[in-house]
Design an enzyme around this catalytic site. Structure first.
Site, mmCIF file in Angstrom:
data_model
loop_
_atom_site.group_PDB
_atom_site.id
_atom_site.type_symbol
_atom_site.label_atom_id
_atom_site.label_comp_id
_atom_site.label_asym_id
_atom_site.label_seq_id
_atom_site.Cartn_x
_atom_site.Cartn_y
_atom_site.Cartn_z
ATOM 1 N N LYS A 113 -5.319 -5.212 1.746
ATOM 2 C CA LYS A 113 -5.548 -6.397 0.342
ATOM 3 C C LYS A 113 -6.442 -5.760 -0.744
ATOM 4 O O LYS A 113 -5.297 -5.323 -1.656
ATOM 5 C CB LYS A 113 -5.648 -7.348 1.082
ATOM 6 C CG LYS A 113 -5.361 -8.470 2.114
ATOM 7 C CD LYS A 113 -5.644 -9.969 2.103
ATOM 8 C CE LYS A 113 -4.866 -9.924 3.051
ATOM 9 N NZ LYS A 113 -5.367 -11.643 4.170
ATOM 10 N N ASP A 115 -6.844 -5.690 7.740
ATOM 11 C CA ASP A 115 -5.775 -6.255 7.351
ATOM 12 C C ASP A 115 -6.341 -6.827 5.696
ATOM 13 O O ASP A 115 -5.549 -6.898 4.738
ATOM 14 C CB ASP A 115 -5.125 -7.794 7.863
ATOM 15 C CG ASP A 115 -4.318 -8.560 7.128
ATOM 16 O OD1 ASP A 115 -2.836 -8.102 6.955
ATOM 17 O OD2 ASP A 115 -4.762 -9.830 6.818
#
Ligand SMILES: NC(=O)C1=CN([C@@H]2O[C@H](COP(=O)(O)OP(=O)(O)OC[C@H]3O[C@@H](n4cnc5c(N)ncnc54)[C@H](OP(=O)(O)O)[C@@H]3O)[C@@H](O)[C@H]2O)C=CC1
Ligand SMILES: N[C@@H](CC=O)C(=O)O
Length: 382
Positions: free
Chosen positions: A241, A237
């Site tokens: 980003k 995750d």
């Protein structure tokens, strides 16, 4: 000679009720943590927004992975009960057909899933006149061909795609970076703690005498983690980003270019989500050992770093690592679920622009998605 003025009430001159508000028709996919907050925020702010901005926000479709509720004139406060009673199995094309058959204009698709297959529908929604708003990061982190083709489609159909919540949840990060980059400011490095859940986990684990698994459970309960918390713990995750930010700077990176430190022990990586959740305590000993061996007055932070020669399309170095930092440093002083982003640019020199605040949480994320919906709504003409 004096002239008398007769005041005629505005309502008698114009029937204000008859002036058409701009109706924005919204289809929301995903009503878990973020999606359900979003629906409730829209429903409770609807009247105020209608009064202040002449916008009529109409959620005509709400879906999860199993059923959809389609209502031409929008959802009521009891949408969840109504959906439970009369929601129908569906395929996403039926939402497009419903919009067409009912001649709905000013269409926005909102993706609040974390699903990698759902994003394959974006193109046909855009083809059929929908703008896109997404808290789901997947579409921005598939291969560069998908990324470019989607943008070409959006340009050819004059549609927008906003995803401010992809990085930093409700924080105004992507917009800031976009503006700096577009205005010609050379961004030379972006570094920080990009994950709200991992920030919460390591802030709490470093400060409190609690087991790693109990802190992780609290992060899950607070809605900070991804639907499968391993997406946070394995670093994917945060990696996503970092890649999203790199691509905002027109860097030509793929997900595989990122060097990521995976925090999950090997034998818990490939089990089912349920089994992983049942075996969380196996994380306790390895993390307790790490904590014990940490240098004095230091705390753990899971740090993402985009650096290298950012003036070259392929010059970036992207890393994600668990790092020990001094307690009294900027990263070490983080609290709660705060994320922090240090943006280094040529003009700002050694003093980065710093954006800091809640980096996860359903309510703040939903508010960020809501902001993207309003940005698009303001620009619609009908
Ligand atoms: N939580 C946070 O702090 C932040 C989250 N985000 C992003 O927000 C997104 C949502 O997160 P969150 O709300 O916590 O996740 P949840 O797991 O709580 O909710 C996901 C929702 O998506 C639905 N869904 C899954 N697949 C599909 C599909 N193919 N079609 C329609 N609906 C589908 C699920 O339905 P079902 O129940 O039927 O499976 C569920 O309603 C994620 O992409 C996350 O990365 C971004 C920033 C911050
Ligand atoms: N799981 C994410 C939520 C937002 O993207 C995080 O912890 O930051």
């Amino acid at each position: 000679m004096s002239t008398a003025t007769v005041e005629i009430p505005l309502e008698q001159l114009i029937n204000l009720e008859k002036i058409k508000k701009k109706k924005i028709n919204i289809a929301i996919f995903g009503h878990g943590n973020v999606g359900s907050h979003l629906v409730n925020q829209i429903i409770s702010s609807k009247e105020e927004i209608s009064r202040r901005r002449d916008l009529d926000l109409n959620i005509f479709a709400i879906a999860n992975s199993k059923t959809v509720l389609l209502q031409q004139n929008g959802l009521s406060k009891n949408w969840l009960e109504e959906k439970t009673e009369s929601g129908k199995k569906y395929i996403p094309e039926e939402v497009i057909s419903f919009a067409k058959n009912n001649n709905l204009q000013n269409l926005i698709l909102v993706d609040n899933t974390a699903d990698s297959s759902f994003v394959q529908n974006y193109s046909s929604f855009v083809e059929n006149g929908f703008h896109l708003v997404s808290s789901n990061k997947i579409a921005n982190t598939l291969d560069l061909n998908f990324y470019k083709e989607l943008r070409e489609k959006l340009t050819s159909k004059k549609r927008q795609y906003l995803y401010e919540t992809n990085v930093g949840a409700g924080l105004p990060l992507i917009d800031t970076i976009k503006l700096l980059h577009l205005s010609g400011e050379n961004i030379t490095r972006i570094r920080g703690v990009f994950s709200g859940s991992l920030s919460y986990i390591f802030n709490t684990f470093s400060e409190e005498d609690r087991s790693f698994s109990s802190v992780l459970k609290s992060a899950i309960d607070k809605g900070f983690t991804e639907p499968d918390p391993r997406e946070d713990l394995c670093g994917n995750d945060v990696g996503r980003k970092l890649l999203i930010l790199a691509r905002e700077l027109d860097l030509h990176n793929e997900f595989d270019d990122i060097s990521i430190q995976n925090l999950i022990p090997k034998d818990l990586r490939n089990v089912s989500k349920e089994e992983f959740l049942n075996r969380l305590q196996e994380l306790d000993v390895p993390f307790q050992i790490k904590k014990k061996n940490q240098p004095k007055d230091c705390v753990f932070r899971y740090v993402a770093d985009l650096h290298g020669d950012l003036s070259k399309e392929t010059g970036a170095i992207l890393t994600v690592n668990l790092t020990s930092v001094p307690k009294n440093s900027m990263l070490g002083a983080l609290k709660g679920s705060d994320s922090i982003f240090e943006i280094y640019t040529e003009s700002y020199g050694d003093n980065p622009i710093v954006i800091q605040g809640a980096g996860a949480g359903a309510a703040v994320t939903a508010r960020g998605v809501f902001g993207d919906i309003l940005r698009i709504s303001d620009k619609e003409h009908n």
